[in-house]
Design an enzyme around this catalytic site. Structure first.
Site, short mmCIF file in Angstrom:
data_model
loop_
_atom_site.label_atom_id
_atom_site.label_comp_id
_atom_site.label_asym_id
_atom_site.label_seq_id
_atom_site.Cartn_x
_atom_site.Cartn_y
_atom_site.Cartn_z
N CYS B 30 0.83 -1.20 0.00
CA CYS B 30 0.00 0.00 0.00
C CYS B 30 0.86 1.26 0.00
O CYS B 30 1.46 1.60 1.03
CB CYS B 30 -0.92 -0.05 1.23
SG CYS B 30 -1.67 1.51 1.69
N CYS B 33 0.09 4.02 2.55
CA CYS B 33 0.47 3.63 3.92
C CYS B 33 1.93 3.97 4.17
O CYS B 33 2.30 4.44 5.25
CB CYS B 33 0.30 2.12 4.15
SG CYS B 33 -1.37 1.56 3.95
#
Lengths: 211, 105
Positions: B30, B33
């Site tokens: 991700c 993230c």
């Protein structure tokens, strides 16, 4: 100087600016936005369930829906690729669009629909496609671009356009905008002139930071 | 102590303690993230002794992700005395997180 082609998925304004394009991150000291104008309105339920079943990025959130039913609302030419990716990681994909794309995988079910409504309670439970109910746990809304205010919620807009002063400065420090996204006339001559000014303003901003 | 990396056991132990707990749900596929990572690390440093700040990898801890209905990452959850008090979904500037911590200290 790096030139990257891709879709910016998220932006963080902290210690300069960081943009994610897919799984990559790029950092800069200033930001010039020239996304143009894309006429799009959110589907009913889209804003409400964003992060609770609605996602704009298959590679970002797809893994959380492995083994689950998902609907891909494809509104961009590369949406079939993202649908294929979701299927490859184990999501049960149904693709929906006003017209079936040529590049859609033959074994991904397609539902033709112009109207889409997202339903749910605490999170998404399904979608209504031109009136037909399709249960699902996730909806991937894939449009050509993210609204500038989705990338940068604090950005000030006016009448649907990004608000700038004569130096192409927005209300957010270090962020400039130019071209169609700042408003009429939506013409090349204006866009080029504004781009020139935005570039100069961004450089001036960076020079001030260095001092 | 600074930033912790929780598994289910250490998370439940932290949750059982009084005070503020901040948990950042993330994964290494991700991009956003990873972008938020330094922000969370800074929070752990800035609020050392005032709040417990940690990260939970959703691939390593699917049960924890399931428990809190994590459907999008990054998601940052805030707990006080073991109870959920706030949840922030998506990338946000640090002020959004410090606001929640400071209001609940």
């Amino acid at each position: 100087m790096e030139f990257v082609v891709g879709r910016a998925i998220s932006l963080m304004a902290w210690d300069g600016f960081t943009v994610t394009v897919g799984a990559d991150m790029y950092q800069g000291g200033a930001l010039v936005m020239s996304p143009g104008v894309v006429r799009q309105t959110k589907f009913p339920g889209e804003q409400e369930f964003l992060g609770k079943g609605v996602s704009y990025c298959a590679t970002c959130d797809g893994m959380l829906y492995r083994g689950k039913d998902v609907v891909v609302a494809g509104r961009t030419p590369d949406a079939p690729e993202e649908a294929k990716y979701l299927k490859s990681i184990g999501c049960h994909v149904t693709y929906t669009a006003p017209k079936k794309p040529d590049t859609l995988d033959a074994d991904i079910p397609f539902v033709q629909a112009g109207k889409l409504e997202i339903k749910g309670e605490q999170a998404v439970t399904g979608v209504s496609l031109d009136g037909t109910e399709v249960p699902c746990a996730g909806v991937f809304v894939l449009r050509a671009s993210l609204a500038p205010t989705d990338l940068l919620p604090t950005l000030e807009t006016e009448g649907g356009y990004i608000k700038v002063d004569r130096a192409m400065k927005t209300n957010v420090e270090g962020v400039f905008a130019c071209g169609d996204c700042t408003g009429a006339p939506l013409q090349v001559a204006k866009a080029v002139g504004e781009g020139h000014i935005a570039g100069l303003s961004a450089c001036e901003y960076l020079d001030k930071q260095d001092k | 102590m600074a930033l912790q990396h929780f598994d289910e056991k250490s998370f439940d132990e932290a949750l059982a303690q009084p005070g503020l707990l901040v948990a950042d749900f993330w994964a290494d596929w991700c991009g956003p993230c990873k972008m938020l990572g330094p922000v969370i690390e800074q929070l752990a440093i800035d609020f050392e002794g005032k709040a417990v700040v940690g990260k939970i990898n959703v691939d390593d801890e699917p049960d924890l992700a399931q428990r809190y209905g994590i459907m999008s990452i990054p998601t940052v959850m805030f707990f006080k005395d073991g109870k959920e008090i706030d949840k922030k979904i998506g990338v946000m500037p640090p002020q959004e997180f410090t606001k929640v911590i400071e209001a609940n200290m």
